[in-house]
Motif scaffolding. Structure first.
Motif, PDB file in Angstrom:
ATOM      1  N   ASN A   1      45.282  45.475  66.340  1.00 34.59           N
ATOM      2  CA  ASN A   1      44.492  45.011  65.198  1.00 34.59           C
ATOM      3  C   ASN A   1      43.843  46.134  64.420  1.00 34.59           C
ATOM      4  O   ASN A   1      43.111  45.887  63.459  1.00 34.59           O
ATOM      5  N   SER A   2      44.057  47.403  64.856  1.00 33.67           N
ATOM      6  CA  SER A   2      43.233  48.473  64.307  1.00 33.67           C
ATOM      7  C   SER A   2      43.846  49.121  63.076  1.00 33.67           C
ATOM      8  O   SER A   2      43.137  49.700  62.266  1.00 33.67           O
ATOM      9  N   GLY A   3      45.171  49.073  62.964  1.00 30.82           N
ATOM     10  CA  GLY A   3      45.816  49.733  61.833  1.00 30.82           C
ATOM     11  C   GLY A   3      46.173  51.175  62.103  1.00 30.82           C
ATOM     12  O   GLY A   3      46.788  51.822  61.268  1.00 30.82           O
ATOM     13  N   VAL A   4      45.745  51.718  63.256  1.00 30.96           N
ATOM     14  CA  VAL A   4      46.119  53.088  63.622  1.00 30.96           C
ATOM     15  C   VAL A   4      46.631  53.084  65.059  1.00 30.96           C
ATOM     16  O   VAL A   4      46.495  52.091  65.773  1.00 30.96           O
TER      17      VAL A   4
ATOM     18  N   ALA B   1      45.689  59.506  62.693  1.00 29.26           N
ATOM     19  CA  ALA B   1      46.115  58.118  62.854  1.00 29.26           C
ATOM     20  C   ALA B   1      46.799  57.883  64.195  1.00 29.26           C
ATOM     21  O   ALA B   1      46.759  56.788  64.720  1.00 29.26           O
ATOM     22  N   HIS B   2      47.431  58.931  64.757  1.00 26.21           N
ATOM     23  CA  HIS B   2      48.125  58.678  66.028  1.00 26.21           C
ATOM     24  C   HIS B   2      47.912  59.752  67.079  1.00 26.21           C
ATOM     25  O   HIS B   2      48.514  59.705  68.149  1.00 26.21           O
ATOM     26  N   ALA B   3      47.084  60.759  66.817  1.00 25.92           N
ATOM     27  CA  ALA B   3      46.826  61.804  67.809  1.00 25.92           C
ATOM     28  C   ALA B   3      45.438  62.371  67.540  1.00 25.92           C
ATOM     29  O   ALA B   3      44.825  62.061  66.518  1.00 25.92           O
ATOM     30  N   PRO B   4      44.929  63.224  68.461  1.00 22.39           N
ATOM     31  CA  PRO B   4      43.606  63.802  68.225  1.00 22.39           C
ATOM     32  C   PRO B   4      43.522  64.490  66.867  1.00 22.39           C
ATOM     33  O   PRO B   4      44.398  65.276  66.504  1.00 22.39           O
ATOM     34  N   GLY B   5      42.478  64.214  66.142  1.00 21.79           N
ATOM     35  CA  GLY B   5      42.289  64.757  64.799  1.00 21.79           C
ATOM     36  C   GLY B   5      41.372  63.802  64.069  1.00 21.79           C
ATOM     37  O   GLY B   5      40.760  62.946  64.702  1.00 21.79           O
ATOM     38  N   GLY B   6      41.293  63.914  62.767  1.00 22.91           N
ATOM     39  CA  GLY B   6      40.474  62.970  62.025  1.00 22.91           C
ATOM     40  C   GLY B   6      39.553  63.646  61.042  1.00 22.91           C
ATOM     41  O   GLY B   6      39.607  64.861  60.864  1.00 22.91           O
ATOM     42  N   ALA B   7      38.711  62.817  60.399  1.00 23.04           N
ATOM     43  CA  ALA B   7      37.943  63.295  59.256  1.00 23.04           C
ATOM     44  C   ALA B   7      36.963  64.406  59.624  1.00 23.04           C
ATOM     45  O   ALA B   7      36.854  65.389  58.901  1.00 23.04           O
ATOM     46  N   PHE B   8      36.247  64.267  60.741  1.00 23.93           N
ATOM     47  CA  PHE B   8      35.227  65.261  61.046  1.00 23.93           C
ATOM     48  C   PHE B   8      35.854  66.611  61.392  1.00 23.93           C
ATOM     49  O   PHE B   8      35.377  67.656  60.947  1.00 23.93           O
TER      50      PHE B   8
END
Lengths: 105, 317
Positions: free
Chosen positions: B135-138, B214-221
């Motif tokens: 349900n999360s989209g990622v 979206a599918h591995a360690p990482g992201g906005a911060f």
């Protein structure tokens, strides 16, 4: 065969790191300590990366390892120059060679 | 045999990490020389990142290395350079050692009790998260929690970052005019060469971290802090925002992340959903949209915090 080569390369890398650490702790002034530190970073890490590249599962991983080495060399060379420059500006003393030191001090 | 040796080796590594962390933390706190304290703090952050890797938390490790050690270190160092003229480290007044020890023992007792009262085999929320991933989209559970299941927390974090910058700006004097700055600053050609080589790479890495989140360690911060590091490097090279960008375009960039987050959070309510309840079909896209805006704003905000001054709107140099 590849495994033993990899072990040998990593061991050589470790020798450079140990020598670099010893130099960092024992050398007399900023400039020689920098020399020890950057040598360990550049050459030691190069051997480590070469050893690890032989263990990599894919070409991508191997190339990423290589990229890490190149980046650390860039950063190390830049930072080393900056520290040396700052030390020069603040007129950190340059250690004399030992014979000289005994003669004059 | 081999497995047992690996086990023992890893145990030794963990032991070494814990001891190093404790020593670094103590030295950093006990250092009378502030510069030394900060350098030890940065080293502490890097070793802590390794500890997070050993705990199988690469997301936290990335954030710790980039923000905890890297940018916080840069912030502390630039603060120190501004303090240097006004403070000459008066020796700290020692309070009674008895009181100190009583407080220490009490703190240790409370922390020890808290740790001891934890269940041995915690179920945690990992299973719940795993069952709701669809349900999360990622595809990466950490991103799913941060941007979807607990999106509210991340939204507030963005607002906190913005507030921090507003507080810093309201305390700091306006930046000197660009002419004064150029005189004071002589940039080594080596730094400039590094700047030219590293900036494109840093922007690429930031984009990669944003995308891979979206599918591995990482992201906005994490991506934002890499972008901020590029900004810090640019500031160190004497680059300043042009006067015409320092006004509302800068402010727009700073609030973009929070504004986008709020806009998306509220827009989904039009369709009858709750705040931050993304529709399943577009959840992935919405999260990427929020994270892209957040990355930009986080990078800009952290770099502005490093410069510590409201950029002047005067004519560009």
């Amino acid at each position: 065969m590849w495994n033993s080569l990899s072990i040998v390369l990593i061991m050589i890398g470790m020798v450079f790191f140990i020598a670099g650490t010893l130099g960092l702790l024992r050398f007399p002034d900023v400039y020689t300590r920098l020399h020890a530190l950057t040598k360990a970073d550049n050459v030691g890490l190069g051997f480590l990366v070469a050893g690890l590249m032989l263990q990599a599962d894919s070409l991508t991983t191997a190339l990423l390892l290589l990229l890490i080495w190149v980046l650390v060399m860039l950063a190390g060379a830049g930072a080393g120059q900056l520290v040396a420059q700052a030390a020069l500006q603040r007129q950190h003393p340059v250690a004399k060679s030992q014979d000289d030191g005994r003669g004059h001090d | 045999m081999g497995a047992a040796m690996t086990e023992a080796g890893l145990f030794l590594l963990d032991l070494l990490l814990v001891l190093t962390l404790l020593c670094l933390a103590w030295w950093s706190l006990a250092a009378t020389d502030l510069f030394k304290g900060i350098v030890l703090f940065i080293a502490f952050g890097l070793v802590l990142a390794l500890a997070w890797v050993r705990l199988d938390a690469p997301d936290v490790a990335l954030a710790e290395a980039a923000i905890g050690a890297g940018l916080t270190g840069a912030l502390l160092l630039t603060t120190l350079s501004k303090l240097a003229s006004s403070i000459d480290n008066p020796p700290a007044k020692r309070s009674s050692p008895v009181l100190l020890w009583v407080l220490l023992v009490m703190l240790a007792a409370v922390l020890g009790y808290a740790i001891m009262s934890l269940p041995q085999q915690a179920q945690g929320l990992a299973d719940t998260v795993a069952s709701q991933m669809g349900n999360s989209g990622v595809e990466h559970p950490v991103t799913a929690v941060l941007l979807n299941f607990r999106g509210y927390d991340t939204l507030l974090e963005m607002a906190v970052l913005l507030l921090a910058l507003i507080a810093a700006w309201s305390l700091a004097p306006r930046a000197a005019t660009s002419c004064e700055m150029d005189e004071a600053l002589t940039v080594s050609p080596i730094v400039l060469a590094l700047f030219r080589m590293l900036i494109p790479l840093m922007i690429l890495v930031a984009a990669y971290l944003l995308w891979v989140g979206a599918h591995a360690p990482g992201g906005a911060f994490q991506a934002g802090s890499v972008l901020a590091a590029a900004g810090v490097l640019a500031l160190l090279c004497g680059k300043r925002l042009e006067g015409r960008l320092a006004g509302w375009p800068l402010r727009l960039g700073l609030v973009l992340g929070t504004a986008m987050f709020v806009a998306v959070a509220a827009a989904v309510m039009v369709g009858g959903a709750h705040l931050l309840q993304y529709p399943l079909a577009s959840a992935g896209k919405l999260i990427l949209l929020i994270e892209a805006a957040a990355t930009f704003s986080i990078g800009l905000t952290l770099a502005m915090l490093f410069s510590g001054q409201r950029p002047s709107r005067g004519p560009a140099s």
